[in-house]
Scaffold this active site. Structure first.
Site, PDB file in Angstrom:
ATOM      1  N   ALA A  14     -67.657-108.896 -36.355  1.00 50.39           N
ATOM      2  CA  ALA A  14     -68.757-108.633 -37.277  1.00 50.39           C
ATOM      3  C   ALA A  14     -69.050-107.146 -37.491  1.00 50.39           C
ATOM      4  O   ALA A  14     -68.974-106.637 -38.608  1.00 50.39           O
ATOM      5  CB  ALA A  14     -70.014-109.358 -36.793  1.00 50.39           C
ATOM      6  N   ARG A  25     -65.800 -99.413 -49.376  1.00 50.66           N
ATOM      7  CA  ARG A  25     -66.502 -99.500 -50.657  1.00 50.66           C
ATOM      8  C   ARG A  25     -66.913 -98.115 -51.156  1.00 50.66           C
ATOM      9  O   ARG A  25     -66.942 -97.865 -52.366  1.00 50.66           O
ATOM     10  CB  ARG A  25     -67.750-100.373 -50.523  1.00 50.66           C
ATOM     11  CG  ARG A  25     -67.485-101.845 -50.293  1.00 50.66           C
ATOM     12  CD  ARG A  25     -68.770-102.640 -50.321  1.00 50.66           C
ATOM     13  NE  ARG A  25     -68.549-104.002 -49.842  1.00 50.66           N
ATOM     14  CZ  ARG A  25     -68.850-104.429 -48.623  1.00 50.66           C
ATOM     15  NH1 ARG A  25     -69.430-103.595 -47.757  1.00 50.66           N
ATOM     16  NH2 ARG A  25     -68.607-105.664 -48.263  1.00 50.66           N
ATOM     17  N   GLU A  38     -57.699-104.843 -33.246  1.00 52.32           N
ATOM     18  CA  GLU A  38     -58.266-106.071 -32.684  1.00 52.32           C
ATOM     19  C   GLU A  38     -57.290-106.643 -31.665  1.00 52.32           C
ATOM     20  O   GLU A  38     -56.122-106.887 -31.983  1.00 52.32           O
ATOM     21  CB  GLU A  38     -58.533-107.090 -33.801  1.00 52.32           C
ATOM     22  CG  GLU A  38     -58.819-108.507 -33.330  1.00 52.32           C
ATOM     23  CD  GLU A  38     -59.975-108.615 -32.359  1.00 52.32           C
ATOM     24  OE1 GLU A  38     -59.837-109.348 -31.356  1.00 52.32           O
ATOM     25  OE2 GLU A  38     -61.018-107.971 -32.596  1.00 52.32           O
ATOM     26  N   SER A  44     -63.434-111.320 -38.200  1.00 50.53           N
ATOM     27  CA  SER A  44     -64.583-111.704 -39.035  1.00 50.53           C
ATOM     28  C   SER A  44     -64.894-113.191 -38.963  1.00 50.53           C
ATOM     29  O   SER A  44     -64.987-113.882 -39.977  1.00 50.53           O
ATOM     30  CB  SER A  44     -64.333-111.285 -40.492  1.00 50.53           C
ATOM     31  OG  SER A  44     -64.109-109.903 -40.591  1.00 50.53           O
ATOM     32  N   CYS A  48     -71.116-117.846 -33.301  1.00 48.68           N
ATOM     33  CA  CYS A  48     -72.252-118.763 -33.215  1.00 48.68           C
ATOM     34  C   CYS A  48     -71.911-120.157 -33.734  1.00 48.68           C
ATOM     35  O   CYS A  48     -72.595-121.128 -33.406  1.00 48.68           O
ATOM     36  CB  CYS A  48     -73.437-118.206 -34.002  1.00 48.68           C
ATOM     37  SG  CYS A  48     -74.031-116.596 -33.423  1.00 48.68           S
ATOM     38  N   VAL A  85     -56.974-101.401 -27.011  1.00 49.40           N
ATOM     39  CA  VAL A  85     -57.281-100.005 -26.692  1.00 49.40           C
ATOM     40  C   VAL A  85     -57.462 -99.902 -25.189  1.00 49.40           C
ATOM     41  O   VAL A  85     -58.248-100.650 -24.591  1.00 49.40           O
ATOM     42  CB  VAL A  85     -58.537 -99.535 -27.445  1.00 49.40           C
ATOM     43  CG1 VAL A  85     -58.910 -98.109 -27.019  1.00 49.40           C
ATOM     44  CG2 VAL A  85     -58.300 -99.597 -28.950  1.00 49.40           C
ATOM     45  N   ASN A 321     -73.765-107.382 -38.002  1.00 45.75           N
ATOM     46  CA  ASN A 321     -73.413-107.102 -39.394  1.00 45.75           C
ATOM     47  C   ASN A 321     -74.250-105.968 -39.970  1.00 45.75           C
ATOM     48  O   ASN A 321     -73.741-105.126 -40.714  1.00 45.75           O
ATOM     49  CB  ASN A 321     -73.569-108.368 -40.234  1.00 45.75           C
ATOM     50  CG  ASN A 321     -72.370-109.297 -40.119  1.00 45.75           C
ATOM     51  OD1 ASN A 321     -71.327-109.032 -40.694  1.00 45.75           O
ATOM     52  ND2 ASN A 321     -72.520-110.369 -39.358  1.00 45.75           N
ATOM     53  N   TYR A 442     -98.365-124.120 -48.885  1.00 44.98           N
ATOM     54  CA  TYR A 442     -98.896-125.384 -48.367  1.00 44.98           C
ATOM     55  C   TYR A 442     -98.643-126.515 -49.359  1.00 44.98           C
ATOM     56  O   TYR A 442     -98.882-126.384 -50.563  1.00 44.98           O
ATOM     57  CB  TYR A 442    -100.395-125.311 -48.098  1.00 44.98           C
ATOM     58  CG  TYR A 442    -101.027-126.691 -48.017  1.00 44.98           C
ATOM     59  CD1 TYR A 442    -100.736-127.544 -46.953  1.00 44.98           C
ATOM     60  CD2 TYR A 442    -101.850-127.167 -49.043  1.00 44.98           C
ATOM     61  CE1 TYR A 442    -101.258-128.827 -46.900  1.00 44.98           C
ATOM     62  CE2 TYR A 442    -102.389-128.455 -48.992  1.00 44.98           C
ATOM     63  CZ  TYR A 442    -102.091-129.272 -47.921  1.00 44.98           C
ATOM     64  OH  TYR A 442    -102.608-130.550 -47.869  1.00 44.98           O
ATOM     65  N   ARG A 458    -105.317-118.193 -34.957  1.00 43.58           N
ATOM     66  CA  ARG A 458    -106.778-118.339 -34.830  1.00 43.58           C
ATOM     67  C   ARG A 458    -107.180-118.435 -33.364  1.00 43.58           C
ATOM     68  O   ARG A 458    -108.152-117.796 -32.926  1.00 43.58           O
ATOM     69  CB  ARG A 458    -107.240-119.588 -35.580  1.00 43.58           C
ATOM     70  CG  ARG A 458    -107.189-119.487 -37.095  1.00 43.58           C
ATOM     71  CD  ARG A 458    -107.615-120.775 -37.746  1.00 43.58           C
ATOM     72  NE  ARG A 458    -109.010-121.098 -37.468  1.00 43.58           N
ATOM     73  CZ  ARG A 458    -109.610-122.214 -37.879  1.00 43.58           C
ATOM     74  NH1 ARG A 458    -108.908-123.127 -38.546  1.00 43.58           N
ATOM     75  NH2 ARG A 458    -110.868-122.445 -37.617  1.00 43.58           N
TER      76      ARG A 458
END
Length: 470
Positions: A14, A25, A38, A44, A48, A85, A321, A442, A458
């Site tokens: 990620a 980009r 990697e 990627s 989870c 590495v 990310n 609501y 409250r």
């Protein structure tokens, strides 16, 4: 024309690939060469999502992959899989790497202008007899998921349909309870073992008791306050049981869900700054403290806690990310920061939703804060509307100021994502008194007239006033 700078990324999930993609980009290949390393064979992907793949909610593991290695390469990112590495040389501006499975031999150095450390986290694996036996599984990577699924399928194929299948999950945190659910759905009798007095130590014990009771009703045996001492092996050296200090639990397979720690061994050896949990320390731009050319993000870092003012390790893909986006923007010539977290997390076990944000009672004490608490039981919908289910909300507020410090929610459908309201309130530094006036949506199918979060606010505001009167 000036030579292109080189950005080297360690870690292809990620944070690392978000950083690489965002930098690409903003800067063309002729301006910035991007090399991503990697050590595994996947990039990627959603860690989870692995429990939901095991449980059958996700049928195609490729659905867990956001972008394939080839897609990254098509964007002029030199992605090298199965490349490990082995050392960092910050003063020399280089890393040492070893390529596995490519026919290359030995190790070599690779220089960089910008280094991104996104090495993630490693699962906790205690040094116990039998812990590495066949049939003992972690669930940290796609390869882990494939190995576990293959073992499950072999075990199921070798037994009669009506023969009992037993699994032991060691650890009752997020991964532990999610894997317990996955195994129950596959027809296993599941026992969860944990050292804490209640499951889900990401909750206070009183809220953890609600989770334990729900797990019991689902047929999951939860044994807490116990320490695992060994994995017993049988024929062929395969795991057959898990031993604790005072009992032994049969198991056709064992799943480890003991959490993770930052994977920062290389950073430690290189003398980079680490925090209390062993995560790398960065500034708000995600640059490693004291280094102009090294960045870090994802599960290997510690980040500011906006509630306590301390740093903490939070291993979540959402943050990873964001870290990557910040790093890539900064390396790409822009400017971005990651201000910190409030500690929001949500999970489920079967139909029970579990959520928290902010501080627990113990964390508030450790931060030197005086506080009050309020716990309420409400419903997910108007009480008269079909499907209304119980929901428990616990709120923690600073005693003197009434500032919201934390919220925990346990309930059925509609409970978990309500924590987002509290996360926004925490980020805004709101008081519980101010929260009572929030204009929340609501209608009877979605909430009572007073949403459970507002009912808790409250009650917490009343506790703050009562504390101030004494």
């Amino acid at each position: 024309m000036a030579a292109a700078q080189r950005m080297v990324v360690i870690g292809g999930n990620a944070a690392g690939m978000s950083a690489a993609s965002q930098a690409r980009r903003l800067r063309r290949a002729g301006e910035l060469e991007i090399v991503a390393l990697e050590r595994g064979g996947h990039t990627s992907y959603s860690t989870c999502g692995i429990p939901y793949w095991i449980g059958g909610d996700v049928t195609d593991p490729d659905d867990l992959i956001a972008r394939t290695p080839q897609q990254h390469r098509e964007r002029d990112i030199d992605l090298r899989l199965h490349t490990e590495v082995t050392a960092l040389d910050p003063d020399g501006g280089r890393i040492r790497l070893r390529e596995r499975g490519s026919g290359a031999t030995g190790e070599r150095w690779l220089g960089y202008d910008h280094l991104v450390i996104a090495t993630g986290a490693r699962p906790v694996r205690p040094d116990l007899p039998g812990i590495d036996a066949p049939g003992v599984h972690g669930v940290q990577s796609m390869d882990d998921g494939r190995a576990l699924l293959a073992d499950l399928e072999r075990n199921e194929a070798s037994r009669a349909a009506d023969a009992p299948r037993r699994a032991v999950v060691v650890g009752a945190g997020y991964i532990g309870v999610e894997m317990a659910e996955a195994l129950v759905r596959r027809g296993y009798r599941v026992t969860v073992l944990d050292r804490a007095e209640q499951p889900m130590t990401t909750l206070d014990p009183d809220m953890g008791r609600l989770v334990r009771e729900a797990m019991r009703r689902m047929g999951i045996e939860t044994v807490t306050g116990t320490t695992v001492t060994a994995v017993r092996t049988g024929e062929g050296g395969r795991a057959r049981a898990v031993a604790t200090e005072d009992a032994e639990y049969e198991a056709d397979l064992v799943v480890l869900g003991l959490g993770v720690r930052p994977e920062t061994g290389l950073a430690r050896e290189a003398g980079l700054p680490l925090g209390e949990s062993g995560g790398l320390l960065t500034d708000l731009a995600m640059r490693v403290r004291g280094r102009e050319d090294i960045w870090a993000g994802g599960d290997c870092v510690e980040v500011p806690d906006l509630v306590s003012g301390r740093t903490r390790h939070v291993a979540l893909g959402t943050h990873a990310n964001k870290h990557g986006q910040v790093i890539g923007t900064n390396i790409g010539g822009g400017y971005a920061t990651f201000p910190g977290v409030v500690g929001t997390a949500v999970s489920k076990v079967c139909d029970l939703e579990i959520a928290r944000t902010g501080l627990l009672e113990g964390q508030a004490r450790a931060a030197g804060l005086r506080f009050v608490t309020a716990t309420v039981e409400s419903t997910s919908r108007a009480g008269y509307y079909p499907g209304a289910a119980p929901m428990h909300v616990k709120m923690i507020a600073e005693r003197r100021t009434g500032r919201l410090l934390g919220v925990q929610i346990v309930g059925r459908e509609g409970a978990g994502k309500r924590v987002d309201v509290a996360a926004v309130a925490l980020s805004a530094g709101m008081t519980v008194e101010r929260m009572t006036a929030l204009d929340l949506g609501y209608a009877p199918p979605f909430s009572p007239v007073w949403d459970p979060v507002l009912v808790a606010a409250r009650k917490a505001a009343a506790e703050v006033r009562r504390a101030g009167a004494h």
